[in-house]
Design a protein around this motif. Sequence first.
Motif, PDB file in Angstrom:
ATOM      1  N   ALA A 115       3.278   6.007  -2.738  1.00 46.71           N
ATOM      2  CA  ALA A 115       4.458   6.785  -3.118  1.00 46.71           C
ATOM      3  C   ALA A 115       4.474   7.043  -4.622  1.00 46.71           C
ATOM      4  CB  ALA A 115       5.720   6.039  -2.689  1.00 46.71           C
ATOM      5  N   VAL A 116       4.112   6.040  -5.424  1.00 44.66           N
ATOM      6  CA  VAL A 116       4.096   6.193  -6.886  1.00 44.66           C
ATOM      7  C   VAL A 116       3.044   7.228  -7.287  1.00 44.66           C
ATOM      8  CG1 VAL A 116       3.548   5.037  -9.054  1.00 44.66           C
ATOM      9  CG2 VAL A 116       4.977   3.896  -7.339  1.00 44.66           C
ATOM     10  N   VAL A 117       1.828   7.127  -6.718  1.00 50.16           N
ATOM     11  CA  VAL A 117       0.738   8.024  -7.106  1.00 50.16           C
ATOM     12  C   VAL A 117       1.056   9.460  -6.721  1.00 50.16           C
ATOM     13  CG1 VAL A 117      -1.689   8.595  -6.718  1.00 50.16           C
ATOM     14  CG2 VAL A 117      -0.996   6.210  -7.016  1.00 50.16           C
TER      15      VAL A 117
ATOM     16  N   ILE B  90      -6.618   2.469  -7.722  1.00 48.96           N
ATOM     17  CA  ILE B  90      -7.081   2.711  -9.104  1.00 48.96           C
ATOM     18  C   ILE B  90      -6.073   3.568  -9.861  1.00 48.96           C
ATOM     19  CG2 ILE B  90      -8.877   3.817 -10.473  1.00 48.96           C
ATOM     20  CD1 ILE B  90     -10.844   3.057  -8.208  1.00 48.96           C
ATOM     21  N   ALA B  91      -5.573   4.636  -9.189  1.00 51.41           N
ATOM     22  CA  ALA B  91      -4.611   5.525  -9.844  1.00 51.41           C
ATOM     23  C   ALA B  91      -3.308   4.793 -10.155  1.00 51.41           C
ATOM     24  CB  ALA B  91      -4.349   6.740  -8.956  1.00 51.41           C
ATOM     25  N   PHE B  92      -2.846   3.955  -9.243  1.00 48.04           N
ATOM     26  CA  PHE B  92      -1.609   3.196  -9.461  1.00 48.04           C
ATOM     27  C   PHE B  92      -1.732   2.290 -10.688  1.00 48.04           C
ATOM     28  CE2 PHE B  92       0.987  -0.595  -8.881  1.00 48.04           C
ATOM     29  CZ  PHE B  92       2.244  -0.068  -8.637  1.00 48.04           C
TER      30      PHE B  92
ATOM     31  N   ALA C 214      -2.521  16.632  -5.476  1.00 50.34           N
ATOM     32  CA  ALA C 214      -3.903  16.202  -5.740  1.00 50.34           C
ATOM     33  C   ALA C 214      -4.179  14.811  -5.188  1.00 50.34           C
ATOM     34  CB  ALA C 214      -4.181  16.226  -7.244  1.00 50.34           C
ATOM     35  N   ALA C 215      -3.107  14.013  -5.009  1.00 52.64           N
ATOM     36  CA  ALA C 215      -3.298  12.629  -4.569  1.00 52.64           C
ATOM     37  C   ALA C 215      -3.232  12.466  -3.059  1.00 52.64           C
ATOM     38  CB  ALA C 215      -2.261  11.723  -5.232  1.00 52.64           C
ATOM     39  N   LYS C 216      -2.902  13.519  -2.337  1.00 55.30           N
ATOM     40  CA  LYS C 216      -2.719  13.378  -0.890  1.00 55.30           C
ATOM     41  C   LYS C 216      -4.022  13.042  -0.158  1.00 55.30           C
ATOM     42  CE  LYS C 216       1.440  16.198  -0.469  1.00 55.30           C
ATOM     43  NZ  LYS C 216       2.255  15.007  -0.142  1.00 55.30           N
ATOM     44  N   ALA C 217      -5.168  13.462  -0.722  1.00 52.55           N
ATOM     45  CA  ALA C 217      -6.463  13.194  -0.068  1.00 52.55           C
ATOM     46  C   ALA C 217      -7.106  11.906  -0.557  1.00 52.55           C
ATOM     47  CB  ALA C 217      -7.407  14.370  -0.311  1.00 52.55           C
ATOM     48  N   TYR C 218      -6.396  11.154  -1.411  1.00 54.80           N
ATOM     49  CA  TYR C 218      -6.967   9.916  -1.965  1.00 54.80           C
ATOM     50  C   TYR C 218      -7.159   8.866  -0.868  1.00 54.80           C
ATOM     51  CZ  TYR C 218      -6.510  11.122  -6.951  1.00 54.80           C
ATOM     52  OH  TYR C 218      -6.664  11.682  -8.172  1.00 54.80           O
ATOM     53  N   THR C 219      -8.246   8.121  -0.996  1.00 56.39           N
ATOM     54  CA  THR C 219      -8.443   6.946  -0.149  1.00 56.39           C
ATOM     55  C   THR C 219      -7.618   5.793  -0.700  1.00 56.39           C
ATOM     56  OG1 THR C 219     -10.312   6.110  -1.418  1.00 56.39           O
ATOM     57  CG2 THR C 219     -10.808   7.700   0.339  1.00 56.39           C
TER      58      THR C 219
ATOM     59  N   VAL D 112       0.831  -1.206   0.000  1.00 58.17           N
ATOM     60  CA  VAL D 112       0.000   0.000   0.000  1.00 58.17           C
ATOM     61  C   VAL D 112       0.865   1.256   0.000  1.00 58.17           C
ATOM     62  CG1 VAL D 112      -1.719   1.306   1.318  1.00 58.17           C
ATOM     63  CG2 VAL D 112      -1.917  -1.181   1.138  1.00 58.17           C
ATOM     64  N   ALA D 113       1.924   1.268   0.810  1.00 54.22           N
ATOM     65  CA  ALA D 113       2.794   2.442   0.892  1.00 54.22           C
ATOM     66  C   ALA D 113       3.511   2.695  -0.431  1.00 54.22           C
ATOM     67  CB  ALA D 113       3.801   2.254   2.025  1.00 54.22           C
TER      68      ALA D 113
END
Length: 378
Positions: free
Chosen positions: A315-317, A335-337, A324-329, A310-311
């Motif tokens: 880190a990649v995203v 999904i983004a990865f 913009a990705a800091k608030a992602y669940t 998960v980490a």
Amino acid sequence: MVQFCDALTLDAPRRLSDGYLAVRARAARTGVYQYTGREVDPDNTHGLRDKAIVNVLRDENTVFDAAAVRSFIGKPVTDDHPHEAVNAANWRDYARGTIMGAMRDGEYLAFDLLLTDSTAIAKVDAGKRELSNGYGAELEFGNFRAPCGTLCDARQSKITGGNHVALVKDGRAGSECAIKDGFAVCDAITADQLAMLAASTPPSGDKPMKTLTIDGLKVPNVSDEAEAAINKLTADKVAAAAALKAAEDKTVADAASIVAKDAEIADLKAKLEAAAITPAKLADAAREYADVQAKAKALGVSFAADADTVAIKKAVVEAKMGDAAKAYTADHVAIAFDALTKDAKVEQVPTNDAFRGLRTVNTNDNAAARDFVRTARY
């Protein structure tokens, strides 16, 4: 206020010289009466409107109330129930006779009736002899128990006024209220006389003897003391029946609780079995970890040495998408990865190499298994 129509039956009639018919009839009784839900709760205020049968309790304080009894005297006898209350404006349309008087007859209230209409009299001669009271009454809704033990949804607390007595084909009071050929008397009692009778005592000063009905059997000449003893026994019987019912209900409830607990235990066992770590699950986790590492390296993203799957994905995203990705669940990160690494060129690691050098863990020790997956390196 609810308008009721109750049943009674004519006793043997007596023909008068002018063709009128005089008769004393049992007009009402104490106990349980059965009505439809629409009769007692037409607006469904108490949730009884759609109930096929509603038991209504009528105790002697209501049935033999002096004011209630007097309200029937002088009211008309009708042929079937009219579709409206009888009053001065429509009396000529519906009246076929008159209620002349009333008196108590054991558990019944008897009316003295004088039928004056030849057509109605002919119908009585042909067999139409049952009667049904039309009257207004106030109801109390709740849980009531009759002396016989029957549970009732409502109780008539007050008869607000008699309106008429109707000749009907089938009444509500039952077979006991049948025409008796051996009893033909009609001694009219006026309202004033009824009041005097209710307030009087026997001239000798002796206590009046009563007739009680116990489980359908009439017991004559019962003193006040005997009546009190019988009432106590009846009350004890009702209380014992209620206690037995409560115990049975508790037994059923306890059984239902046990079944629910068994189902809960079975569900927890199934969840534990589904969550157990197996060698196959470990192998899948190792493959996924190696694949995520390879894709991150292919995109040139660095990550901590002890980072888990998960980490690494996070880190990649964050490296590729910024703030913009800091608030992602976690689901958004996954999904983004997948979207960012779908075209990544990664070096395939042979299956055997993926597990070379890894330490063996006890798959029954979930904590050890989690550490194994987290620290595996390829």
